[in-house]
Design a protein around this motif. Structure first.
Motif, short mmCIF file in Angstrom:
data_model
loop_
_atom_site.label_atom_id
_atom_site.label_comp_id
_atom_site.label_asym_id
_atom_site.label_seq_id
_atom_site.Cartn_x
_atom_site.Cartn_y
_atom_site.Cartn_z
N LEU A 181 0.82 -1.20 0.00
CA LEU A 181 0.00 0.00 0.00
C LEU A 181 0.86 1.26 0.00
CD1 LEU A 181 -2.68 1.52 0.15
CD2 LEU A 181 -2.66 1.12 2.63
N ASP A 182 1.88 1.28 0.84
CA ASP A 182 2.79 2.43 0.88
C ASP A 182 3.44 2.67 -0.48
OD1 ASP A 182 2.20 2.88 3.54
OD2 ASP A 182 4.03 1.92 4.29
N ALA A 183 3.88 1.59 -1.13
CA ALA A 183 4.53 1.71 -2.44
C ALA A 183 3.56 2.24 -3.48
CB ALA A 183 5.11 0.36 -2.87
N VAL A 184 2.33 1.75 -3.47
CA VAL A 184 1.32 2.20 -4.43
C VAL A 184 0.98 3.67 -4.20
CG1 VAL A 184 -1.10 1.92 -5.14
CG2 VAL A 184 0.38 -0.09 -4.89
N LEU A 185 0.86 4.07 -2.94
CA LEU A 185 0.58 5.47 -2.63
C LEU A 185 1.73 6.36 -3.09
CD1 LEU A 185 -1.03 5.10 0.91
CD2 LEU A 185 -2.20 5.71 -1.22
N ASP A 186 2.95 5.91 -2.85
CA ASP A 186 4.13 6.68 -3.28
C ASP A 186 4.23 6.77 -4.80
OD1 ASP A 186 4.83 7.06 -0.64
OD2 ASP A 186 6.40 5.52 -0.62
N GLY B 52 1.85 7.25 -6.79
CA GLY B 52 0.80 8.11 -7.33
C GLY B 52 -0.60 7.70 -6.95
N GLY B 53 -0.74 6.57 -6.29
CA GLY B 53 -2.07 6.07 -5.92
C GLY B 53 -2.82 6.95 -4.93
N ALA B 54 -2.13 7.88 -4.28
CA ALA B 54 -2.80 8.79 -3.33
C ALA B 54 -3.67 9.81 -4.08
CB ALA B 54 -1.77 9.50 -2.47
N ASP B 55 -3.38 10.04 -5.34
CA ASP B 55 -4.14 10.96 -6.17
C ASP B 55 -5.32 10.19 -6.76
OD1 ASP B 55 -5.19 12.63 -8.11
OD2 ASP B 55 -3.28 12.97 -9.13
N GLU B 56 -6.53 10.61 -6.47
CA GLU B 56 -7.72 9.88 -6.91
C GLU B 56 -7.85 9.78 -8.42
OE1 GLU B 56 -11.30 11.21 -5.00
OE2 GLU B 56 -10.46 10.93 -3.00
N SER B 57 -7.19 10.65 -9.16
CA SER B 57 -7.28 10.60 -10.61
C SER B 57 -6.19 9.72 -11.23
CB SER B 57 -7.19 12.01 -11.20
OG SER B 57 -5.94 12.58 -10.92
N HIS B 58 -5.27 9.24 -10.42
CA HIS B 58 -4.17 8.40 -10.90
C HIS B 58 -4.68 6.98 -11.15
CE1 HIS B 58 -0.31 6.27 -10.94
NE2 HIS B 58 0.25 7.45 -11.18
N PRO B 59 -4.17 6.28 -12.16
CA PRO B 59 -4.60 4.90 -12.43
C PRO B 59 -4.37 3.94 -11.25
CG PRO B 59 -3.29 5.73 -14.26
CD PRO B 59 -3.23 6.76 -13.16
N ALA C 118 -4.96 4.61 -8.14
CA ALA C 118 -5.85 4.96 -7.03
C ALA C 118 -6.77 3.79 -6.66
CB ALA C 118 -6.65 6.20 -7.36
N ARG C 119 -7.28 3.08 -7.66
CA ARG C 119 -8.18 1.95 -7.36
C ARG C 119 -7.43 0.83 -6.65
NH1 ARG C 119 -11.40 0.46 -12.56
NH2 ARG C 119 -12.33 -1.02 -11.13
N LEU C 120 -6.18 0.61 -7.04
CA LEU C 120 -5.37 -0.40 -6.36
C LEU C 120 -5.09 0.04 -4.92
CD1 LEU C 120 -3.78 -3.03 -6.28
CD2 LEU C 120 -1.86 -1.81 -7.35
N ALA C 121 -4.81 1.32 -4.73
CA ALA C 121 -4.58 1.84 -3.38
C ALA C 121 -5.82 1.65 -2.52
CB ALA C 121 -4.17 3.31 -3.44
N ASP C 122 -7.00 1.91 -3.08
CA ASP C 122 -8.25 1.71 -2.34
C ASP C 122 -8.43 0.25 -1.94
OD1 ASP C 122 -8.97 4.37 -2.49
OD2 ASP C 122 -10.34 4.09 -4.19
N TYR C 123 -8.16 -0.64 -2.88
CA TYR C 123 -8.33 -2.07 -2.61
C TYR C 123 -7.36 -2.54 -1.53
CZ TYR C 123 -8.86 -7.05 -3.26
OH TYR C 123 -9.09 -8.38 -3.03
N LEU C 124 -6.09 -2.17 -1.66
CA LEU C 124 -5.10 -2.55 -0.65
C LEU C 124 -5.44 -1.93 0.70
CD1 LEU C 124 -1.83 -2.28 -2.77
CD2 LEU C 124 -2.93 -4.39 -1.95
N GLY C 125 -5.92 -0.70 0.68
CA GLY C 125 -6.33 -0.05 1.92
C GLY C 125 -7.46 -0.81 2.60
N ASP C 126 -8.40 -1.32 1.81
CA ASP C 126 -9.49 -2.13 2.37
C ASP C 126 -8.96 -3.41 3.00
OD1 ASP C 126 -11.33 -0.23 1.58
OD2 ASP C 126 -11.99 -1.35 -0.20
N LEU C 127 -7.98 -4.05 2.35
CA LEU C 127 -7.41 -5.28 2.91
C LEU C 127 -6.67 -4.99 4.22
CD1 LEU C 127 -6.03 -7.05 -0.29
CD2 LEU C 127 -8.09 -7.64 1.02
N VAL C 128 -5.95 -3.88 4.27
CA VAL C 128 -5.25 -3.49 5.50
C VAL C 128 -6.26 -3.21 6.59
CG1 VAL C 128 -3.83 -1.68 6.55
CG2 VAL C 128 -3.15 -2.68 4.36
#
Length: 133
Positions: free
Chosen positions: A35-40, A42-49, A51-61
Motif C-alpha cells: 500500500l505504501d509503495a502504491v501510494l508513493d 501516485g495512488g494517493a491521487d484519486e485521478s491516478h490509475p 488509485a483503485r489499487l490503493a483503495d483495494y489494498l487499503g481495504d485489505l489493510v
C-alpha cells in the motif's frame, strides 16, 4: 486476445499474492508495504490509475486491523488461542512451550503454563507475561 490481457496474464503470478486478505502478521506487513509503495507511486491521487489499487489494498489493510480484539481479562488459554489465530500458528509452532505433548496438554486445558513458558510466549507476541498466567 488483446495486449493488455496478455500482459495481465504474464504478470498475474506476481500481483495475485498482493491482492489477498492477510492471514498472518507477515502477510499484513506485506500488504502495508505494498500500500505504501502504491501510494508513493501516485495512488494517493484519486485521478491516478493506481488509485483503485490503493483503495483495494487499503481495504485489505483495514480488514486486518478491524479484527476482533482480544477480550480484556481473558483466561490464559483463550489468550493463547486468540494469538495463535491472529498469527496463523499451529500447535507445532509453539516451541516456546515445549514438546508436542506438552503443547497439546496446554491447549486442551490439562496443563497450565509455567512462568518460563509465559515469559517466552510474551516475548514472542509482544505482550505481558501476566496474560498467560
Amino acid at each position: 486476445m488483446n495486449t493488455q490481457i496478455s500482459e495481465a496474464i504474464i504478470h498475474w503470478p506476481h500481483v495475485a499474492p498482493l491482492l489477498q486478505p492477510a492471514h498472518t502478521e507477515e502477510e499484513y506487513k506485506a500488504l502495508v508495504e505494498a500500500l505504501d509503495a502504491v501510494l508513493d507511486a501516485g495512488g494517493a491521487d484519486e485521478s491516478h490509475p493506481m488509485a483503485r489499487l490503493a483503495d483495494y489494498l487499503g481495504d485489505l489493510v483495514a480488514e486486518w486491523e478491524a479484527r476482533d480484539p482480544m477480550p480484556e481479562g481473558a483466561p490464559p488459554l483463550e489468550v493463547l488461542r486468540f494469538l495463535m489465530a491472529q498469527y496463523g500458528l499451529k500447535q507445532v509452532d509453539l516451541t516456546e512451550i515445549g514438546s508436542q505433548g506438552v503443547v497439546s496438554e496446554v491447549l486442551h486445558g490439562k496443563r497450565n503454563l509455567n512462568l518460563r513458558q509465559a515469559r517466552a510466549l510474551a516475548e514472542r507476541f509482544g505482550v505481558s507475561a501476566q496474560m498467560f498466567l
